[in-house]
Design an enzyme around this catalytic site. Structure first.
Site, PDB file in Angstrom:
ATOM      1  N   VAL A 263      -7.663   7.018   6.448  1.00  0.00           N
ATOM      2  CA  VAL A 263      -7.079   5.902   7.189  1.00  0.00           C
ATOM      3  C   VAL A 263      -7.079   6.226   8.682  1.00  0.00           C
ATOM      4  CG1 VAL A 263      -5.052   4.439   7.500  1.00  0.00           C
ATOM      5  CG2 VAL A 263      -5.569   5.367   5.236  1.00  0.00           C
ATOM      6  N   CYS A 264      -7.672   5.323   9.476  1.00  0.00           N
ATOM      7  CA  CYS A 264      -7.674   5.424  10.938  1.00  0.00           C
ATOM      8  C   CYS A 264      -8.222   6.801  11.371  1.00  0.00           C
ATOM      9  CB  CYS A 264      -6.273   5.148  11.479  1.00  0.00           C
ATOM     10  SG  CYS A 264      -6.290   4.733  13.237  1.00  0.00           S
ATOM     11  N   GLU A 265      -7.449   7.577  12.126  1.00  0.00           N
ATOM     12  CA  GLU A 265      -7.951   8.893  12.538  1.00  0.00           C
ATOM     13  C   GLU A 265      -8.231   9.751  11.309  1.00  0.00           C
ATOM     14  OE1 GLU A 265      -5.207  11.475  14.555  1.00  0.00           O
ATOM     15  OE2 GLU A 265      -6.795  12.462  15.682  1.00  0.00           O
TER      16      GLU A 265
END
Lengths: 370, 302
Positions: free
Chosen positions: A148-150
């Protein structure tokens, strides 16, 4: 132009309505305790720990339907608790109800003492250790990664470096081409990309040198710049809308609690994140190096499901979708969900689409039938 | 009650009081509140040190420019208030009125747009070192850095205030357009929504401008320089009296991180060697276990 006449009776009624709302809201807030505002409550067990990093295993909520375990990997900006915000808005619960064997890694609260941790440490170190532990416990050689994301960047790099250990790669709101914010150039979208490019690499170095880490408070302020008027009206207009309704108020407070929990980003890792990726865009060019090894996206050959938010102002869709042209996966799929960056996890429509799509994808590629 | 809940309750009470106060004053013209803005706290050039030469002059210049902008914003605010009476009507909505009043006040705008500046200032402004008179050279560096940062902060505030004025003018135009389109004045909620839309658009455009980004970059550079100058001063003080310094602690933390890497590498090598010699053990289920060793890490970048 003449001003519309004011109806005194309506004005009094309106004032009374607001007064009642305020009184009810004040009472509700006064009665609430911190323990009433709980997030990430799905039962889980700590199964492994190293330094500040913890690996949790969720207890099953349904019969197991997918044999290969999956690991949720959030980034160092914000925390994984967004994936399990509350019972009826929980990706974690939805996935467990669909029969997944699920783990999550928590990076802890980095302090100044952690300023020398690099992304190499997190990806080829802690993440690799987590994968090894999950594989050992489940008796498998490969696991499913849900980045998720980074954290999606972590799992993408990991999948490129260790393709033999990854069964499928599921990414959510993950930037890959950090300069693709210029593709659509939508108003208010991709400000972090633009802002980071407005700095020189030396500015980033000195910022970290002076502060040790990248303070969570600093990143929070940058995020608020992206929705300026929303940020200004949050604690008056927005709060007034929900304050007299206990359920809505609790939902609102849970989100506040998640936002307030913004850990500092370890300094050396932040330098890599801002300079190597946001400024120099090395990931999409397969020029990024971790532990002296090049992260070659062409080595990602396992099935990939790339989930993005159609109105994501933090990670514009084009920055995520760039992955499609870089991997050599025989099964690369994209799923565009309605809503923005956080809406993917808490939005009503997204709730119905997200988890079932992930479960179906994992089931199609389940190497170890449950 | 937790500190978090208490703070939120206190905050909400204050907000509620503000809204109720606004209700009491609902009969008064918006003009009063808009004009009251001018009595707000202005950035004071008197805070600048008197012996910083050219830097002080630049700081004063930045302060003067901002004063002029505030004055212009005050005039515009009065004009806005006057036009509000003309174009906004409909059913009375005290909440929308109160929020609209707050939002149209340039002080609110500055409070909302300056969050990053505030964070930078808090990050930079360490302990006050007024008693350290014997460390003139380092102290002078701190003062220079402080003056430079204040000047940049004033310039940056000027850019935000400039944006408020552009938004105000555009709002007046759009307000007149909306009001005349269907022949009815906007109600308070729609007027507030229109301001939010216009102001948001203007702020986003401003934030993407080279002027804003350049100014913020300079502010970051100056706040960083201030923090480093302060740290230099404290290090000097710490060394003299034998206190552990930030640099020494950083050395320890660097060593610790490297030793942990080495430990993980050794553990991984051991596990690999054992795995090669022994069949795979059955899966375990309970309790946290010691971490498996892993491959070597690269050193921290510089």
């Amino acid at each position: 132009m003449a001003q519309a006449p004011i109806n005194p009776a309506a004005a009094v009624a309106d004032a009374a309505k607001i007064g009642t709302k305020m009184l009810t809201g004040g009472r509700l807030l006064g009665e609430m305790r911190d323990e009433d505002v709980q997030i990430a409550t799905t039962p889980k067990d700590l199964v492994w720990k190293s330094d500040k990093v913890s690996l949790y295993h969720y207890r099953p909520l349904a019969e197991k339907r997918i044999g290969v375990p999956a690991l949720i990997c959030y980034g160092l900006i914000g925390r994984w608790t967004m994936t399990d915000l509350q019972d009826d808005r929980s990706l974690v619960r939805n996935l467990l109800n669909l029969g997944l064997d699920l783990y999550v890694v928590d990076w802890g609260n980095p302090s100044r003492a952690d300023r020398y941790l690099t992304l190499d440490d997190y990806i080829t170190g802690y993440l690799d250790d987590c994968v090894a532990e999950i594989a050992r416990r489940a008796g498998v050689e490969k696991v499913n990664l849900l980045g998720v994301c980074e954290g999606g960047v972590f799992t993408t790099a990991y999948a490129a470096l260790y393709p033999e250990k990854v069964n499928t790669l599921v990414l959510t709101i993950t930037p890959v081409d950090f300069h693709a914010d210029m593709v659509e150039n939508r108003e208010g979208h991709g400000f972090i990309n633009l802002w980071t490019r407005s700095l020189e690499p030396e500015d980033v170095d000195r910022l970290i040198e002076a502060n040790g880490n990248l303070p969570g408070e600093f990143m929070g302020a940058v995020f608020n710049l992206m929705t300026p008027m929303r940020s200004m009206m949050k604690y008056n207009w927005d709060m007034l809308e929900v304050v007299d309704d206990e359920k809505r108020l609790l939902n609102w407070l849970r989100m506040e609690k998640w936002i307030a929990d913004r850990p500092d980003h370890p300094g050396e890792a932040a330098k890599q994140w801002l300079k190597d990726l946001y400024q120099q865009n090395k990931l999409v060019k397969s020029e990024w190096e971790l532990d002296g090894r090049r992260v070659d996206l062409g080595r990602i050959t396992m099935p990939v499901l790339n989930v993005y938010a159609k109105d994501d102002h933090i990670i514009p869709p084009a920055t995520s979708r760039a992955l499609g042209g870089k991997v050599r996966s025989s099964d690369y799929k994209e799923l565009g969900l309605p809503g923005g960056h956080v809406g993917v996890f808490v939005g009503g429509k997204s709730q119905k689409l997200f988890a079932p799509a992930v479960a179906e994808f994992l089931q199609q590629h389940d190497a170890k039938p449950a | 009650m937790s500190e978090y809940a208490k703070a939120l309750t206190n905050f909400w009470s204050a907000q509620g009081k503000a809204v109720l106060d606004a209700q009491e004053k609902a009969a008064r013209a918006l003009t009063d509140n808009m004009q009251a803005m001018l009595s707000g706290r202005m950035p004071s050039v008197a805070e600048a040190p008197g012996d910083a030469g050219a830097l002080t002059a630049e700081l004063t210049q930045a302060g003067d420019a901002l004063m002029q902008l505030w004055s212009a914003a005050g005039s515009l605010s009065t004009e806005l208030a006057s036009n509000m009476g003309k174009y906004v009507g409909g059913a009375k909505d005290d909440t929308a009125t109160a929020v609209l009043e707050r939002m149209l006040d340039p002080r609110q705008w500055m409070a909302g747009t300056g969050e990053l500046d505030d964070v930078l200032a808090r990050m930079a402004e360490g302990p006050r070192l007024a008693d350290m008179w014997d460390l003139e050279r380092r102290f002078a560096r701190v003062m220079r850095a402080w003056t430079a940062m204040r000047r940049r902060a004033l310039e940056h505030q000027g850019i935000a205030l400039d944006a408020w004025m552009r938004a105000g003018r555009r709002y007046m135009e759009e307000l007149a357009g909306h009001a005349s389109a269907d022949g009815h004045p906007l109600d308070r909620k729609r007027a507030l929504a229109l301001w939010t839309e216009v102001a948001n658009r203007e702020l986003l455009q401003t934030q993407r401008s080279e002027r804003f980004l350049g100014s913020q970059r300079e502010l970051i550079r100056n706040s960083t320089e201030l923090r480093m100058a302060q740290q230099d001063l404290v290090e000097h003080f710490g060394k003299q009296y034998g206190f552990p310094t930030r640099s020494e602690l950083d050395d320890v933390h660097r060593s610790l991180t490297e030793m942990r890497r080495e430990l993980r590498r050794v553990r991984r090598a051991l596990a690999d060697a054992q795995a090669a010699a022994v069949p795979t053990p059955p899966p375990a289920n309970d309790g946290p276990v010691a971490p498996a060793p892993r491959a070597p890490r690269r050193k921290a970048t510089s």
